[in-house]
Design an enzyme around this catalytic site. Structure first.
Site, mmCIF file in Angstrom:
data_model
loop_
_atom_site.group_PDB
_atom_site.id
_atom_site.type_symbol
_atom_site.label_atom_id
_atom_site.label_comp_id
_atom_site.label_asym_id
_atom_site.label_seq_id
_atom_site.Cartn_x
_atom_site.Cartn_y
_atom_site.Cartn_z
ATOM 1 N N HIS A 83 0.816 -1.223 0.000
ATOM 2 C CA HIS A 83 0.000 0.000 0.000
ATOM 3 C C HIS A 83 0.849 1.272 0.000
ATOM 4 C CE1 HIS A 83 0.220 0.059 4.533
ATOM 5 N NE2 HIS A 83 0.135 1.348 4.334
ATOM 6 N N ASP A 122 -0.070 -7.611 1.743
ATOM 7 C CA ASP A 122 0.372 -6.213 1.698
ATOM 8 C C ASP A 122 1.896 -6.160 1.789
ATOM 9 O OD1 ASP A 122 0.477 -3.478 1.762
ATOM 10 O OD2 ASP A 122 -0.442 -3.249 3.746
ATOM 11 N N SER A 168 3.835 2.763 8.148
ATOM 12 C CA SER A 168 3.543 1.712 7.169
ATOM 13 C C SER A 168 4.777 1.288 6.397
ATOM 14 C CB SER A 168 2.526 2.225 6.149
ATOM 15 O OG SER A 168 1.255 2.276 6.724
#
Length: 216
Positions: free
Chosen positions: A39, A82, A173
């Site tokens: 992502h 992911d 992230s």
């Protein structure tokens, strides 16, 4: 990271900052690749990778992204698979402050194990991005407990929790979750931020074949 402390210089030589042009995600390095979350790569083209510094305003070395590789089974709705890689334009030169991360050889991590998360994510929801890399020790949560909060959880994910007021936030992230110097997770998602619910990570062990295949 919410509830963390300043990381000392050189303690996490595998941690990198992804910029476009400002910091937006973390990652970890091998010789030619950066391991991060899918992502972090979707919809982005101009990536720079900054290595070797715990301070965002002090760039030690910058590498340009040559190729972005997103796992083809990445599902942005369910946030599964992911994981992604950035191939940089030239080999990353290793120093005392820049070192590759070790990847797991077995899936032995279990609930209650202590793990270390590092990142330049926000220090509270909508808060500032810290200049100094943050570090925090968290605990692995068992899958059932985590599933009760994140119903779509799969075995290729892993969760951490300590207490309310500690955990990952926006900008963390893609960054590494490490146990005994071995990267076991990649920051994927959570209920923002540190509100008493587990953080979810991509389980690196589940994707070792994919990582190897794509690091050509």
């Amino acid at each position: 990271i919410v509830g963390g402390t300043n990381a000392p210089r050189g303690k996490y030589p595998y941690q990198v900052s992804l910029r476009a042009p400002k910091h937006f995600c973390g990652g970890s390095i091998s010789k030619r690749y950066v391991l991060t979350a899918a992502h972090c790569l979707v919809g982005k083209s101009e990536h720079q990778v900054t290595v070797g510094s715990v301070l965002l305003n002090k760039e030690e070395a910058v590498y340009n992204a040559k190729e972005l590789i997103v796992n083809k089974n990445y599902n942005s709705i369910r946030l599964i698979n992911d994981i992604g890689l950035i191939r940089v334009s030239k080999d990353i030169s290793f120093t005392q402050l820049v070192q590759p991360v070790k990847l797991p050889v077995s899936n032995t991590i279990k609930a209650g194990d202590p793990v270390v998360l590092t990142g330049w994510g926000r220090i509270y929801v909508n808060g500032p991005i810290p200049n100094n890399l943050q570090q925090i020790t968290l605990s692995i949560v068992n899958q059932q407990t985590c599933k009760s909060k994140h119903w779509g959880l799969t075995d290729s994910q892993i969760c951490t929790f300590t207490k309310r007021g500690e955990g990952a936030c926006h900008g963390d992230s893609g960054g590494p979750l490490v146990a005994n110097g071995v990267q076991i997770g990649i920051v994927s998602y959570g209920h923002p931020c540190a509100i008493g619910s587990p953080n979810v990570f991509t389980r690196v062990y589940s994707f070792l074949d994919w990582i190897q295949k794509n690091q050509l």
